[in-house]
Design a protein around this motif. Structure first.
Motif, PDB file in Angstrom:
ATOM      1  N   PHE A  83      43.346  37.768  35.930  1.00  0.00           N
ATOM      2  CA  PHE A  83      44.760  37.819  35.010  1.00  0.00           C
ATOM      3  C   PHE A  83      45.705  37.806  35.805  1.00  0.00           C
ATOM      4  O   PHE A  83      45.725  38.392  36.800  1.00  0.00           O
ATOM      5  N   ASN A  84      46.940  37.459  35.321  1.00  0.00           N
ATOM      6  CA  ASN A  84      48.260  37.751  36.257  1.00  0.00           C
ATOM      7  C   ASN A  84      49.004  38.804  35.723  1.00  0.00           C
ATOM      8  O   ASN A  84      49.769  39.547  36.696  1.00  0.00           O
ATOM      9  N   LYS A  85      48.709  39.380  34.617  1.00  0.00           N
ATOM     10  CA  LYS A  85      49.269  40.705  34.106  1.00  0.00           C
ATOM     11  C   LYS A  85      48.304  41.682  33.632  1.00  0.00           C
ATOM     12  O   LYS A  85      47.153  41.515  33.359  1.00  0.00           O
ATOM     13  N   GLU A  86      48.331  43.070  34.155  1.00  0.00           N
ATOM     14  CA  GLU A  86      47.488  43.881  33.771  1.00  0.00           C
ATOM     15  C   GLU A  86      47.405  44.156  32.365  1.00  0.00           C
ATOM     16  O   GLU A  86      46.384  44.533  31.571  1.00  0.00           O
ATOM     17  N   GLU A  87      48.622  44.078  31.539  1.00  0.00           N
ATOM     18  CA  GLU A  87      48.881  44.197  30.249  1.00  0.00           C
ATOM     19  C   GLU A  87      47.761  42.963  29.522  1.00  0.00           C
ATOM     20  O   GLU A  87      47.085  43.588  28.453  1.00  0.00           O
ATOM     21  N   ASP A  88      47.694  42.154  29.977  1.00  0.00           N
ATOM     22  CA  ASP A  88      46.595  41.019  29.465  1.00  0.00           C
ATOM     23  C   ASP A  88      45.178  41.407  29.635  1.00  0.00           C
ATOM     24  O   ASP A  88      44.583  41.265  28.598  1.00  0.00           O
ATOM     25  N   ARG A  89      44.734  41.921  30.768  1.00  0.00           N
ATOM     26  CA  ARG A  89      43.739  42.197  31.126  1.00  0.00           C
ATOM     27  C   ARG A  89      43.041  43.495  30.291  1.00  0.00           C
ATOM     28  O   ARG A  89      42.284  43.527  29.817  1.00  0.00           O
ATOM     29  N   GLN A  90      44.235  44.500  29.977  1.00  0.00           N
ATOM     30  CA  GLN A  90      43.741  45.714  29.099  1.00  0.00           C
ATOM     31  C   GLN A  90      43.798  45.242  27.826  1.00  0.00           C
ATOM     32  O   GLN A  90      43.014  45.734  27.006  1.00  0.00           O
ATOM     33  N   CYS A  91      44.615  44.441  27.243  1.00  0.00           N
ATOM     34  CA  CYS A  91      44.384  43.771  25.977  1.00  0.00           C
ATOM     35  C   CYS A  91      43.086  43.092  25.694  1.00  0.00           C
ATOM     36  O   CYS A  91      42.443  43.577  24.669  1.00  0.00           O
ATOM     37  N   VAL A  92      42.461  42.203  26.527  1.00  0.00           N
ATOM     38  CA  VAL A  92      41.082  42.042  26.442  1.00  0.00           C
ATOM     39  C   VAL A  92      39.951  43.031  26.454  1.00  0.00           C
ATOM     40  O   VAL A  92      38.946  43.359  25.519  1.00  0.00           O
ATOM     41  N   ILE A  93      40.314  43.971  27.256  1.00  0.00           N
ATOM     42  CA  ILE A  93      39.387  45.381  27.514  1.00  0.00           C
ATOM     43  C   ILE A  93      39.234  46.024  25.936  1.00  0.00           C
ATOM     44  O   ILE A  93      38.306  46.373  25.427  1.00  0.00           O
ATOM     45  N   ASN A  94      40.390  46.173  25.722  1.00  0.00           N
ATOM     46  CA  ASN A  94      40.682  47.200  24.238  1.00  0.00           C
ATOM     47  C   ASN A  94      40.273  46.233  23.036  1.00  0.00           C
ATOM     48  O   ASN A  94      39.794  46.825  22.054  1.00  0.00           O
ATOM     49  N   GLY A  95      40.283  45.019  23.035  1.00  0.00           N
ATOM     50  CA  GLY A  95      39.645  44.243  22.003  1.00  0.00           C
ATOM     51  C   GLY A  95      38.187  43.924  21.788  1.00  0.00           C
ATOM     52  O   GLY A  95      37.739  43.211  20.905  1.00  0.00           O
ATOM     53  N   ARG A  96      37.511  44.356  22.700  1.00  0.00           N
ATOM     54  CA  ARG A  96      35.889  44.394  22.538  1.00  0.00           C
ATOM     55  C   ARG A  96      35.320  44.868  21.281  1.00  0.00           C
ATOM     56  O   ARG A  96      36.124  45.662  20.882  1.00  0.00           O
ATOM     57  N   PRO A  97      34.444  44.382  20.992  1.00  0.00           N
ATOM     58  CA  PRO A  97      33.488  43.448  21.679  1.00  0.00           C
ATOM     59  C   PRO A  97      33.934  42.267  21.435  1.00  0.00           C
ATOM     60  O   PRO A  97      34.452  41.799  20.165  1.00  0.00           O
ATOM     61  N   TRP A  98      33.499  41.175  22.278  1.00  0.00           N
ATOM     62  CA  TRP A  98      33.786  39.587  22.024  1.00  0.00           C
ATOM     63  C   TRP A  98      32.442  38.983  22.042  1.00  0.00           C
ATOM     64  O   TRP A  98      31.535  39.174  22.565  1.00  0.00           O
ATOM     65  N   SER A  99      32.664  37.563  21.616  1.00  0.00           N
ATOM     66  CA  SER A  99      31.532  36.675  21.512  1.00  0.00           C
ATOM     67  C   SER A  99      32.085  35.433  21.881  1.00  0.00           C
ATOM     68  O   SER A  99      33.085  35.061  21.587  1.00  0.00           O
ATOM     69  N   PHE A 100      31.340  34.425  22.167  1.00  0.00           N
ATOM     70  CA  PHE A 100      31.445  33.279  22.444  1.00  0.00           C
ATOM     71  C   PHE A 100      30.284  32.291  21.973  1.00  0.00           C
ATOM     72  O   PHE A 100      29.105  32.489  22.272  1.00  0.00           O
ATOM     73  N   ASP A 101      30.712  31.364  21.055  1.00  0.00           N
ATOM     74  CA  ASP A 101      29.611  30.652  20.566  1.00  0.00           C
ATOM     75  C   ASP A 101      28.343  31.300  20.053  1.00  0.00           C
ATOM     76  O   ASP A 101      27.299  31.121  20.219  1.00  0.00           O
ATOM     77  N   ARG A 102      28.702  32.428  19.235  1.00  0.00           N
ATOM     78  CA  ARG A 102      27.890  33.468  18.655  1.00  0.00           C
ATOM     79  C   ARG A 102      26.846  34.072  19.796  1.00  0.00           C
ATOM     80  O   ARG A 102      25.905  34.555  19.276  1.00  0.00           O
ATOM     81  N   TRP A 103      27.154  34.184  20.856  1.00  0.00           N
ATOM     82  CA  TRP A 103      26.642  34.682  22.085  1.00  0.00           C
ATOM     83  C   TRP A 103      27.386  35.821  22.423  1.00  0.00           C
ATOM     84  O   TRP A 103      28.743  36.014  22.559  1.00  0.00           O
ATOM     85  N   LEU A 104      26.782  37.023  22.728  1.00  0.00           N
ATOM     86  CA  LEU A 104      27.451  38.233  23.173  1.00  0.00           C
ATOM     87  C   LEU A 104      28.053  37.966  24.503  1.00  0.00           C
ATOM     88  O   LEU A 104      27.443  37.658  25.320  1.00  0.00           O
TER      89      LEU A 104
END
Length: 144
Positions: A83-104
């Motif tokens: 990531f270019n910004k720590e705020e973006d990385r932290q936002c992704v971490i805080n939004g967990r859990p994530w999935s892609f194409d129905r895979w964890l």
């Protein structure tokens, strides 16, 4: 076959140039550690190889990153995400859990001085939806 490999292994040797130590300057290591502080290690738990471009495009849109983001494939369905910004990385971490194409999608906070294969993906929180559950079981205690 094992005996043949062992015999061939015994015949191998390093040349003088290969015996020399590799010295990495401190400033190079320091820069790598700082860069690693803006990274996440991602593992998609899937039975098939996922499409790297589809993963990159989909997650970039879902995460709504303000600045640039880089994806590096580092193993089977494993990516280093910078990531270019720590705020973006932290936002992704805080939004967990994530999935892609129905895979964890498992995320691990990455440190620049750690080998990529040492990322720990041995536990993961995820959501579970239960239908037709008895009303008496719809309590906080049962939910944990």
């Amino acid at each position: 076959m094992e005996e043949e490999l062992a015999r061939q292994w015994e015949g191998l040797s390093l040349i003088e140039q290969e015996r020399n130590e590799v010295v990495i300057p401190f400033i190079t290591m320091e820069k790598a550690v700082q860069q690693g502080q803006l990274c996440l290690l991602a593992l998609i738990i899937a039975e098939k190889v996922v499409n790297k471009e589809a993963f990159k495009n989909t997650m970039t849109k879902i995460w709504r990153i303000e600045r640039w983001i880089q994806f590096y494939e580092v193993g089977f369905n494993m990516f280093l995400i910078e990531f270019n910004k720590e705020e973006d990385r932290q936002c992704v971490i805080n939004g967990r859990p994530w999935s892609f194409d129905r895979w964890l999608l498992c995320l691990h906070v990455f440190e620049g001085n750690m080998p990529i294969n040492e990322g720990q993906f041995n536990k993961k929180a995820f959501w579970l939806q239960v239908h037709n559950m008895p009303f008496a079981c719809m309590t906080q205690e049962v939910g944990y």
